[in-house]
Design an enzyme around this catalytic site. Structure first.
Site, short mmCIF file in Angstrom:
data_model
loop_
_atom_site.label_atom_id
_atom_site.label_comp_id
_atom_site.label_asym_id
_atom_site.label_seq_id
_atom_site.Cartn_x
_atom_site.Cartn_y
_atom_site.Cartn_z
N ASN A 9 -20.31 4.73 -15.74
CA ASN A 9 -20.94 5.81 -16.53
C ASN A 9 -20.55 5.53 -17.98
OD1 ASN A 9 -21.78 8.13 -17.78
ND2 ASN A 9 -20.18 9.45 -16.89
N LYS A 11 -21.45 6.97 -20.54
CA LYS A 11 -21.48 8.18 -21.39
C LYS A 11 -22.26 7.88 -22.67
CE LYS A 11 -17.08 9.49 -19.41
NZ LYS A 11 -16.18 10.61 -19.26
N HIS A 95 -22.55 16.01 -13.76
CA HIS A 95 -21.27 15.53 -14.30
C HIS A 95 -20.55 16.72 -14.94
CE1 HIS A 95 -18.37 13.39 -16.77
NE2 HIS A 95 -18.55 12.36 -15.97
N GLU A 97 -19.04 16.99 -17.60
CA GLU A 97 -19.34 17.18 -19.03
C GLU A 97 -20.66 17.92 -19.21
OE1 GLU A 97 -18.76 13.07 -20.18
OE2 GLU A 97 -16.63 13.30 -19.73
N GLU A 167 -15.02 14.17 -8.62
CA GLU A 167 -14.41 13.88 -9.92
C GLU A 167 -13.59 15.11 -10.35
OE1 GLU A 167 -16.53 10.60 -12.16
OE2 GLU A 167 -17.54 12.44 -12.72
N GLY A 173 -11.23 11.02 -18.02
CA GLY A 173 -10.95 10.64 -19.40
C GLY A 173 -9.56 11.02 -19.88
N SER A 212 -10.42 8.45 -14.32
CA SER A 212 -9.42 7.50 -14.80
C SER A 212 -9.14 6.36 -13.83
CB SER A 212 -8.13 8.23 -15.19
OG SER A 212 -8.38 9.15 -16.25
N GLY A 233 -15.83 5.84 -15.82
CA GLY A 233 -16.19 6.14 -17.20
C GLY A 233 -15.63 5.08 -18.14
C1 PEP Z 1 -16.66 9.79 -15.64
O1 PEP Z 1 -17.12 9.87 -16.76
O2 PEP Z 1 -17.37 10.08 -14.67
C2 PEP Z 1 -15.28 9.36 -15.47
C3 PEP Z 1 -14.77 9.32 -14.28
O3 PEP Z 1 -14.61 9.00 -16.63
P1 PEP Z 1 -13.19 8.22 -16.70
O4 PEP Z 1 -13.27 7.07 -15.73
O5 PEP Z 1 -13.11 7.77 -18.12
O6 PEP Z 1 -12.14 9.20 -16.33
#
Ligand code: PEP
Length: 257
Positions: A9, A11, A95, A97, A167, A173, A212, A233
């Site tokens: 992803n 973003k 998501h 966000e 998630e 993040g 992460s 991400g």
């Molecule tokens: C995401 O954006 O779905 C995500 C899991 O981000 P990150 O891997 O940066 O935590």
């Protein structure tokens, strides 16, 4: 056996010249995978670039959001049929966000998942609890509510063409990853909830972990029986990291075969 999937992803990151290396690396990684699949979910303006770079490769591509509406006066929105024109395989919906920054509620996410399915693509439906919900013991309640809204909309038929991504919001993040055991517990809960509707759909449903994930922690997560890959991400913006995560998912696939 469920096929493993690692989806990046991106973003709101990228640039036309900068993307090229990531896309070439994704195609190269996909060619090395024997059992797992990899995909990149890019910002809308880069879908044509992803299609050009990845068509004919074994890497898939997709989008990060979609309108729940088919067409009309919805300035700034993008429909599922438009995404299908760019040969997207996947579309991320719900998501955290989108939920927290853009006010997407469970019923909107469910309509988006349905729009993606109706256009012939696979929604990657994101669910997950905030830190305060986890600390308040509400993880299962939150995840069940988010998922039930989607299942109520798309039914068991839709489930067969869906990917779920667990998630935990507190892990996205932040550099703070759920432990393999914490993630496995929620993945098993999700699968058992789906099994109440259809054992066959539950067995086939890919459930990704996101939050992460890095090359250094991927194998431990993917080793868990109900974790079928990752939604990545930050680490998907680093070609070497993303490749190593995909290969970790592939190793787990091959060891189980
Ligand atoms: C995401 O954006 O779905 C995500 C899991 O981000 P990150 O891997 O940066 O935590």
């Amino acid at each position: 056996m469920r096929q493993r999937l690692v989806a990046g992803n991106w973003k709101m990151h990228g640039s036309l010249p900068g993307n090229q290396g990531l896309l070439e690396a994704a195609a190269g990684t996909a060619a090395r995978l024997r059992g797992a699949k990899c995909a990149v979910c890019v910002p809308f303006p880069y879908l044509a670039q992803a299609q050009d770079a990845l068509a004919g490769s074994r890497a898939a591509w997709g989008a990060q959001n979609v309108s729940q509406h088919a067409k009309g006066a919805f300035t700034g929105e993008v429909s599922a049929v438009m995404l299908k024109e760019f040969a997207c395989t996947y579309v991320i919906v719900g998501h955290s966000e989108r939920r927290s920054l853009y006010g997407e509620d469970d019923s909107t996410v469910a309509l988006k998942a349905q729009a993606v399915l109706a256009a012939g693509m696979l929604p990657i439906v994101c669910v997950g609890e905030t830190l305060s919900q986890r600390e308040g013991g509400a993880t299962e309640e939150v995840v069940a509510r988010q998922l039930d809204a989607v299942l109520g909309q798309v039914g068991v038929q839709g489930l067969r063409k869906m990917v779920v991504a667990y998630e935990p919001v507190w892990a996205i993040g932040t550099g703070r990853t759920a432990s393999p055991e914490q993630a496995q517990a929620v993945h098993a809960f999700i699968r058992s909830g789906v099994a109440r509707q259809s054992q066959e759909a539950a067995t086939a449903l890919p459930i990704l972990y996101g939050g992460s994930v890095k090359a250094s922690n991927a194998a431990g997560l993917f080793d868990m029986p109900d974790i079928d890959g990752g939604l990545i991400g930050g680490a998907s913006l680093d070609a070497a990291e993303f490749s190593a995560i995909c290969l970790a998912a592939d190793r787990e696939t091959m060891e189980r075969a």
